[in-house]
Design an enzyme around this catalytic site. Sequence first.
Site, short mmCIF file in Angstrom:
data_model
loop_
_atom_site.label_atom_id
_atom_site.label_comp_id
_atom_site.label_asym_id
_atom_site.label_seq_id
_atom_site.Cartn_x
_atom_site.Cartn_y
_atom_site.Cartn_z
N GLU A 106 0.83 -1.19 0.00
CA GLU A 106 0.00 0.00 0.00
C GLU A 106 0.87 1.26 0.00
O GLU A 106 1.95 1.27 0.59
CB GLU A 106 -0.93 -0.01 1.22
CG GLU A 106 -1.90 -1.18 1.14
CD GLU A 106 -2.82 -1.31 2.35
OE1 GLU A 106 -3.93 -1.82 2.16
OE2 GLU A 106 -2.45 -0.91 3.46
N CYS A 119 3.51 8.35 1.46
CA CYS A 119 4.07 7.34 2.35
C CYS A 119 4.25 6.06 1.54
O CYS A 119 3.30 5.50 1.02
CB CYS A 119 3.09 7.14 3.52
SG CYS A 119 3.63 5.91 4.69
N CYS A 126 6.36 -7.31 6.91
CA CYS A 126 7.53 -6.90 7.68
C CYS A 126 7.91 -8.05 8.59
O CYS A 126 7.03 -8.70 9.16
CB CYS A 126 7.21 -5.65 8.50
SG CYS A 126 8.65 -5.01 9.40
N CYS A 130 6.51 -5.98 15.48
CA CYS A 130 6.21 -5.06 16.59
C CYS A 130 4.75 -5.31 16.99
O CYS A 130 3.88 -5.44 16.13
CB CYS A 130 6.40 -3.61 16.15
SG CYS A 130 8.08 -3.28 15.61
N CYS A 133 1.66 -3.17 15.67
CA CYS A 133 1.62 -2.80 14.25
C CYS A 133 0.96 -3.89 13.42
O CYS A 133 1.34 -5.06 13.49
CB CYS A 133 3.05 -2.56 13.77
SG CYS A 133 3.16 -2.24 12.00
N CYS A 357 -0.93 5.37 10.25
CA CYS A 357 0.30 4.69 10.67
C CYS A 357 -0.02 3.34 11.31
O CYS A 357 -0.85 3.25 12.22
CB CYS A 357 1.03 5.48 11.76
SG CYS A 357 1.73 6.99 11.20
N1 SAH Z 1 9.22 -0.19 9.76
C1 SAH Z 1 9.50 1.18 9.84
C2 SAH Z 1 8.64 1.98 8.92
C3 SAH Z 1 7.17 1.98 9.26
S1 SAH Z 1 6.78 3.59 9.77
C4 SAH Z 1 9.38 1.66 11.28
O1 SAH Z 1 8.84 0.92 12.08
O2 SAH Z 1 9.86 2.73 11.57
C5 SAH Z 1 5.22 3.46 10.48
C6 SAH Z 1 5.22 4.14 11.85
O3 SAH Z 1 3.95 3.88 12.46
C7 SAH Z 1 6.25 3.58 12.77
O4 SAH Z 1 6.73 4.57 13.63
C8 SAH Z 1 5.45 2.58 13.54
O5 SAH Z 1 6.09 2.22 14.73
C9 SAH Z 1 4.17 3.31 13.74
N2 SAH Z 1 3.05 2.44 14.06
C10 SAH Z 1 2.96 1.11 13.84
N3 SAH Z 1 1.76 0.67 14.23
C11 SAH Z 1 1.08 1.74 14.73
C12 SAH Z 1 -0.24 1.91 15.24
N4 SAH Z 1 -1.09 0.90 15.30
N5 SAH Z 1 -0.61 3.15 15.63
C13 SAH Z 1 0.24 4.19 15.50
N6 SAH Z 1 1.48 4.09 14.99
C14 SAH Z 1 1.90 2.87 14.61
FE1 SF4 Z 2 7.69 -3.53 10.86
FE2 SF4 Z 2 5.51 -2.33 11.81
FE3 SF4 Z 2 7.60 -2.74 13.39
FE4 SF4 Z 2 7.76 -0.91 11.44
S1 SF4 Z 2 6.41 -0.83 13.23
S2 SF4 Z 2 9.29 -2.44 12.00
S3 SF4 Z 2 6.49 -1.90 9.86
S4 SF4 Z 2 6.33 -4.33 12.45
#
Ligand code: SAH
Ligand code: SF4
Length: 382
Positions: A106, A119, A126, A130, A133, A357
């Site tokens: 996406e 974005c 991934c 995390c 996420c 995000c």
């Molecule tokens: N993998 C990279 C790039 C993804 S950026 C990274 O983690 O930095 C997307 C951003 O959204 C990251 O800061 C991630 O931690 C944050 N994010 C992930 N899940 C989220 C959620 N459910 N609500 C708000 N932010 C979230």
């Molecule tokens: Fe991967 Fe989501 Fe963690 Fe970013 S925040 S490293 S996209 S699992």
Amino acid sequence: MLRTLNTPETSGKSNLCGLSRDELRAALAVAGVPEGQTKMRAQQLWHWIYNKGATSFDVMTNVSKDMRATLEKTCEIRRPEVSVAQLSEDGTRKWLVRLDDGNEVEAVFIPEDDRGTLCVSSQVGCTLTCKFCHTGTQRLVRNLTAAEIVGQVLIARDALGEWPSPSDGRLLSNIVLMGMGEPLYNFDNVKQAMKIVMDPEGISLSKRRITLSTSGVVPMMQRCGEEIGVNLAVSLHAVRDETRDAIMPINNKYPLKELLTACANYHGVSNARRITFEYAMLKGVNDSLEDAQELVRLLKKYDIPAKVNLIPFNPWPGTAFECSDWDTIHAFSEYVFNAGISAPIRMPRGRDIMAACGQLKSASEKIRKADLPASGPAATSA
Ligand code: SAH
Ligand code: SF4
């Protein structure tokens, strides 16, 4: 009818999008362009593809008809397919991009008063899992090619009607590598794609308008600063190893001390070019005033020119986390601001189309085009 996945729809032609300048020259030589002409032809094609947005050789009026016919035989200028384009009530757009092997990623465009930010995804899914996420719950993972990363930018500019590249007042003025995937696990392709996007004779976006977000792949951070030179954002989300270990498994490998040291040493970082720390507000997990105090203490201790983006947690189906209360988020923000560090609360955009995000996840695991309503404010067919 549902589409079958993993069915390549390629024409067998060589796609010229996503190639470096040298690779483009080599591809033209293979296609039959005489050796003495490849440099000049590559120059011309680069301009057509990345400045004018050409998708066929027909339009290339400064290339002879015979040459165009030669190129047409074995080459193409192709973006990945858009399987669904969605428009949020707040103007955010999301494209579900279908790759040749049937995987999907996406890309999201967020228009604001003074800028428009795309974005971009760097991986299908991934590997990092995390806990908060949605992307991290996707099983299928692979790196995107440079063509697939650049392709997202081309798709967005096609949709915005932004060809040729305007010198100012651009709709798409900024890029953030904050979509699906960990960009520093796909360093080479991300680097090549960003070099193409920054090239002054093409899309010509300044490195100052590009931000790469990492969950903290410490060994690659220095190379990112030195070789790509873009702004850095770091997904911090916790200020104690114990908590960060629990919600971001990568912290077990690269704990806070190493991460913050790498941030302090990031190439080109200064008060004018700060590192952004992303901090999703998770109720009862990382949102206390003690957490805010520790955040400030750490940023001062490591002497990092920083700004903090407080992101209200964006929910997704099946998540165990909740967003912190508004009062808690405001109190956290105020504490950090009062300590002299900018800590705005980032209002979620595009939540209604699951574009905010952390909500991105390949729709091949979620919904199919056929299951979407035929019309409606949040779903329009591409
Ligand atoms: N993998 C990279 C790039 C993804 S950026 C990274 O983690 O930095 C997307 C951003 O959204 C990251 O800061 C991630 O931690 C944050 N994010 C992930 N899940 C989220 C959620 N459910 N609500 C708000 N932010 C979230
Ligand atoms: Fe991967 Fe989501 Fe963690 Fe970013 S925040 S490293 S996209 S699992």
